[in-house]
Design a protein around this motif. Structure first.
Motif, short mmCIF file in Angstrom:
data_model
loop_
_atom_site.label_atom_id
_atom_site.label_comp_id
_atom_site.label_asym_id
_atom_site.label_seq_id
_atom_site.Cartn_x
_atom_site.Cartn_y
_atom_site.Cartn_z
N LEU A 54 38.03 -37.01 -54.72
CA LEU A 54 38.23 -36.70 -56.13
C LEU A 54 39.67 -36.96 -56.55
CD1 LEU A 54 36.29 -33.35 -56.62
CD2 LEU A 54 35.76 -35.56 -57.64
N ARG A 55 40.60 -36.48 -55.74
CA ARG A 55 42.02 -36.67 -56.06
C ARG A 55 42.38 -38.15 -56.12
NH1 ARG A 55 41.01 -32.36 -57.23
NH2 ARG A 55 41.92 -30.41 -56.57
N ALA A 56 41.89 -38.92 -55.15
CA ALA A 56 42.19 -40.35 -55.13
C ALA A 56 41.61 -41.05 -56.35
CB ALA A 56 41.64 -40.98 -53.84
N GLU A 57 40.39 -40.71 -56.71
CA GLU A 57 39.76 -41.35 -57.86
C GLU A 57 40.41 -40.94 -59.18
OE1 GLU A 57 35.55 -40.78 -57.64
OE2 GLU A 57 35.43 -41.79 -55.71
N ALA A 58 41.05 -39.78 -59.19
CA ALA A 58 41.76 -39.33 -60.39
C ALA A 58 43.17 -39.90 -60.45
CB ALA A 58 41.82 -37.81 -60.41
N GLY A 59 43.55 -40.66 -59.42
CA GLY A 59 44.87 -41.29 -59.40
C GLY A 59 45.95 -40.47 -58.72
N ASP A 60 45.58 -39.34 -58.15
CA ASP A 60 46.56 -38.49 -57.47
C ASP A 60 46.52 -38.78 -55.97
OD1 ASP A 60 48.35 -36.57 -56.63
OD2 ASP A 60 47.33 -34.90 -57.62
N ARG A 61 47.00 -39.95 -55.61
CA ARG A 61 46.98 -40.40 -54.22
C ARG A 61 47.78 -39.46 -53.29
NH1 ARG A 61 43.72 -43.21 -50.91
NH2 ARG A 61 44.95 -44.09 -49.26
N PRO A 62 48.95 -38.92 -53.71
CA PRO A 62 49.66 -38.01 -52.81
C PRO A 62 48.83 -36.76 -52.45
CG PRO A 62 51.16 -38.81 -54.49
CD PRO A 62 49.77 -39.25 -54.89
N ALA A 63 48.14 -36.19 -53.42
CA ALA A 63 47.30 -35.02 -53.14
C ALA A 63 46.14 -35.40 -52.23
CB ALA A 63 46.78 -34.40 -54.43
N ALA A 64 45.54 -36.56 -52.48
CA ALA A 64 44.45 -37.03 -51.62
C ALA A 64 44.94 -37.22 -50.19
CB ALA A 64 43.88 -38.34 -52.15
N ARG A 65 46.11 -37.81 -50.05
CA ARG A 65 46.68 -38.05 -48.72
C ARG A 65 46.90 -36.73 -47.98
NH1 ARG A 65 48.90 -41.75 -45.61
NH2 ARG A 65 50.67 -41.21 -44.30
N ARG A 66 47.44 -35.73 -48.67
CA ARG A 66 47.66 -34.43 -48.02
C ARG A 66 46.34 -33.84 -47.52
NH1 ARG A 66 51.26 -34.04 -52.33
NH2 ARG A 66 49.80 -32.82 -53.57
N LEU A 67 45.32 -33.91 -48.35
CA LEU A 67 44.00 -33.41 -47.94
C LEU A 67 43.45 -34.20 -46.77
CD1 LEU A 67 42.46 -32.73 -51.44
CD2 LEU A 67 42.77 -31.03 -49.64
N TRP A 68 43.56 -35.53 -46.84
CA TRP A 68 43.04 -36.36 -45.74
C TRP A 68 43.80 -36.12 -44.44
CZ3 TRP A 68 42.28 -40.72 -49.69
CH2 TRP A 68 40.93 -40.76 -50.09
N LEU A 69 45.08 -35.83 -44.51
CA LEU A 69 45.82 -35.51 -43.28
C LEU A 69 45.28 -34.24 -42.64
CD1 LEU A 69 49.45 -36.44 -44.35
CD2 LEU A 69 48.09 -37.56 -42.56
N ASP A 70 44.95 -33.24 -43.45
CA ASP A 70 44.34 -32.02 -42.93
C ASP A 70 42.96 -32.30 -42.34
OD1 ASP A 70 46.53 -30.49 -43.67
OD2 ASP A 70 45.61 -29.76 -45.52
N VAL A 71 42.19 -33.12 -43.06
CA VAL A 71 40.86 -33.50 -42.57
C VAL A 71 40.98 -34.23 -41.23
CG1 VAL A 71 38.84 -34.96 -43.03
CG2 VAL A 71 39.83 -33.58 -44.87
N LEU A 72 41.93 -35.16 -41.16
CA LEU A 72 42.13 -35.91 -39.93
C LEU A 72 42.48 -34.98 -38.78
CD1 LEU A 72 42.35 -38.54 -38.35
CD2 LEU A 72 44.69 -38.77 -39.22
N ASP A 73 43.36 -34.02 -39.00
CA ASP A 73 43.72 -33.06 -37.95
C ASP A 73 42.48 -32.34 -37.42
OD1 ASP A 73 46.41 -33.69 -38.11
OD2 ASP A 73 46.93 -31.92 -39.30
#
Length: 92
Positions: A54-73
């Motif tokens: 959702l964040r990535a599609e809304a253009g908030d790539r930094p927020a998406a990245r932070r979430l994906w880093l948590d997901v990756l962990d």
């Protein structure tokens, strides 16, 4: 409105259609709230993955990245194959 399964790792547009991001966010937050009761860390990571989309599609790539880093962990700690998919998103 028809929703995908609560923790389906789909882009928001696939969950509720274009222009319905608030509904999609509510959908993923509901899934996230239910994870403690149902399937634990894996399900929580899937819900966070949906929020990251959702964040990535809304253009908030930094927020998406932070979430994906948590997901990756979480995925890496659990040793699940989905970790590779998240790594791919982080390099895009």
């Amino acid at each position: 409105m028809e929703l995908a399964p609560l923790n389906a790792p789909l882009p928001a547009r696939a969950v509720v259609g274009p222009g319905r991001a608030p509904d999609a966010e509510e959908h993923y937050r509901t899934a996230l709230a239910a994870t403690g009761k149902v399937a634990g860390r894996y399900a929580a990571a899937r819900a966070h993955d949906g929020l990251a989309h959702l964040r990535a599609e809304a253009g908030d790539r930094p927020a998406a990245r932070r979430l994906w880093l948590d997901v990756l962990d979480t995925y890496a700690a659990l040793g699940v194959a989905e970790a590779g998919h998240v790594r791919d998103r982080l390099v895009d």
